[in-house]
Motif scaffolding. Sequence first.
Motif, PDB file in Angstrom:
ATOM      1  N   VAL A   1      -5.018  -6.878   4.191  1.00 60.20           N
ATOM      2  CA  VAL A   1      -4.576  -6.418   2.889  1.00 60.20           C
ATOM      3  C   VAL A   1      -4.179  -7.632   2.050  1.00 60.20           C
ATOM      4  O   VAL A   1      -3.604  -8.597   2.564  1.00 60.20           O
ATOM      5  CB  VAL A   1      -3.396  -5.414   3.011  1.00 60.20           C
ATOM      6  CG1 VAL A   1      -2.196  -6.049   3.702  1.00 60.20           C
ATOM      7  CG2 VAL A   1      -2.999  -4.869   1.645  1.00 60.20           C
ATOM      8  N   GLN A  29      -7.290  -3.140   0.557  1.00 59.90           N
ATOM      9  CA  GLN A  29      -7.098  -3.120   2.008  1.00 59.90           C
ATOM     10  C   GLN A  29      -8.335  -2.572   2.712  1.00 59.90           C
ATOM     11  O   GLN A  29      -8.992  -1.651   2.217  1.00 59.90           O
ATOM     12  CB  GLN A  29      -5.893  -2.250   2.382  1.00 59.90           C
ATOM     13  CG  GLN A  29      -5.593  -2.218   3.876  1.00 59.90           C
ATOM     14  CD  GLN A  29      -4.467  -1.254   4.230  1.00 59.90           C
ATOM     15  OE1 GLN A  29      -4.579  -0.050   4.016  1.00 59.90           O
ATOM     16  NE2 GLN A  29      -3.372  -1.799   4.747  1.00 59.90           N
ATOM     17  N   SER A  82      -0.350   0.836   7.781  1.00 57.68           N
ATOM     18  CA  SER A  82      -1.718   0.748   8.286  1.00 57.68           C
ATOM     19  C   SER A  82      -1.890   1.529   9.580  1.00 57.68           C
ATOM     20  O   SER A  82      -0.924   1.879  10.257  1.00 57.68           O
ATOM     21  CB  SER A  82      -2.083  -0.720   8.534  1.00 57.68           C
ATOM     22  OG  SER A  82      -1.277  -1.252   9.575  1.00 57.68           O
ATOM     23  N   GLN A  87      -9.123  -1.292   6.804  1.00 58.59           N
ATOM     24  CA  GLN A  87      -8.470  -1.056   8.089  1.00 58.59           C
ATOM     25  C   GLN A  87      -9.338  -0.183   8.981  1.00 58.59           C
ATOM     26  O   GLN A  87     -10.139   0.637   8.506  1.00 58.59           O
ATOM     27  CB  GLN A  87      -7.105  -0.417   7.905  1.00 58.59           C
ATOM     28  CG  GLN A  87      -7.119   0.904   7.146  1.00 58.59           C
ATOM     29  CD  GLN A  87      -5.749   1.530   7.067  1.00 58.59           C
ATOM     30  OE1 GLN A  87      -4.927   1.419   7.979  1.00 58.59           O
ATOM     31  NE2 GLN A  87      -5.470   2.209   5.965  1.00 58.59           N
ATOM     32  N   THR A 106       0.831  -1.194   0.000  1.00 53.87           N
ATOM     33  CA  THR A 106       0.000   0.000   0.000  1.00 53.87           C
ATOM     34  C   THR A 106       0.871   1.251   0.000  1.00 53.87           C
ATOM     35  O   THR A 106       2.081   1.183   0.206  1.00 53.87           O
ATOM     36  CB  THR A 106      -0.928   0.022   1.229  1.00 53.87           C
ATOM     37  OG1 THR A 106      -0.117   0.068   2.415  1.00 53.87           O
ATOM     38  CG2 THR A 106      -1.799  -1.223   1.273  1.00 53.87           C
ATOM     39  N   TYR A 144      -6.357  -4.555  10.428  1.00 55.41           N
ATOM     40  CA  TYR A 144      -6.380  -4.375   8.974  1.00 55.41           C
ATOM     41  C   TYR A 144      -6.265  -5.732   8.307  1.00 55.41           C
ATOM     42  O   TYR A 144      -5.815  -6.711   8.906  1.00 55.41           O
ATOM     43  CB  TYR A 144      -5.230  -3.461   8.504  1.00 55.41           C
ATOM     44  CG  TYR A 144      -3.867  -4.135   8.527  1.00 55.41           C
ATOM     45  CD1 TYR A 144      -3.376  -4.799   7.399  1.00 55.41           C
ATOM     46  CD2 TYR A 144      -3.079  -4.137   9.678  1.00 55.41           C
ATOM     47  CE1 TYR A 144      -2.149  -5.420   7.416  1.00 55.41           C
ATOM     48  CE2 TYR A 144      -1.855  -4.761   9.706  1.00 55.41           C
ATOM     49  CZ  TYR A 144      -1.381  -5.403   8.578  1.00 55.41           C
ATOM     50  OH  TYR A 144      -0.167  -6.043   8.610  1.00 55.41           O
TER      51      TYR A 144
END
Length: 373
Positions: A300, A314, A171, A316, A167, A298
């Motif tokens: 992902v 994702q 997170s 979260q 990402t 989270y």
Amino acid sequence: MKKIFLLTLALSMGASIWAETAPETSDVESEGSGFLTSAINNAIESAWTPTEQGNASSEKVQYGRKVTDYVSAPKFGGYAIGKYEYNDQDGAKGGTGFSQRLIRFYIDGTILHDFKYRIQVQTNNDKFHMKDVFIEWQRYDFVRIKVGQFKRAFGFENPMNPWDILTGDYSYFTKKLTGDYRGDAWSGGGRDQGIQVQGDVVKIGQDRHYLIHYQAGIWNGEGINKSDADGRKDYIGSIQFQPVKGLFIGAFGWTGEGNGEKRDKYAFGVKYDDPAGWSLRGEWGHSHYTSANDDAWYIVGAIPVNNWFKLCAQYQTYRPGKSWATAQCTYSLIPEFQLHKNLKFQLQYNWNDFRGSADKHFNQLWAEVYFRF
């Protein structure tokens, strides 16, 4: 919480008697070299004399102040991440626009074969600072000892480098729970100064992968680039199981006190990385401070479409005070285009549900370019 940590430590150290050699897992960030740093490394390696390199085949390592053998050629590396952000939340003024997310430069090397060191610095726009500086004794896989400034042993994502987390940012779990204080801005990227013991034990399966990875350490509790201010320490440990190669199931514990506030944390997580490029990672954590409790989680995942295109997603959540009334929830879709091992582009769309804000629902668009040099 102390009982959880001590139990984790006891299980880890008790299992270490089953270890063999060649560590399989590590919490050291490893980004590789780009075209410029590869050229520098090759030039240094070519100029490195046998005496300076040391005799790798020697049965006995020599010690002493005048000994020059058994030192590897230092390896240089560096990479940069540029970012553009658009944000339509009220008061955000369209987002931060263009910025240097980070520029990093690092040096790795070994001394006497068994001692690995790293020095890593970073700049963000006008902020230049030391990230990592440590040395680790790596003689045996079942017990490796690290001293210096480095990532805390809490969570799967925290030790990962920004190139590999899938990402455009870490997170909420990592940024809120691996920092120094409650709900802080993840000061220093989850780093502190201290000492850590870690290792891999018990080989299983036809591929002889390690079943257990453990970590246990003591840190100042003050965060990055700070000496101890109050004499109190943070005690952090983890134990991770790998029943199938590439699949890790982990438990993490943390107890300590800093800035006059007690903090106890624990977390659980799962991660899986397939050689073909499939990835899945999820973590949940709880933190207790003198004044309040928080939690975050989270999940992902990434699906490779072809050799250069990967699609990631994702979900979260972070809950200050463990309350849904103030929860911050984000849903993200992230297409990634890696055209070369040293160059990739990433787009990220975030739909945010910040329930404690006046403007609860808003959109973000990030565009990032990653390149090694």
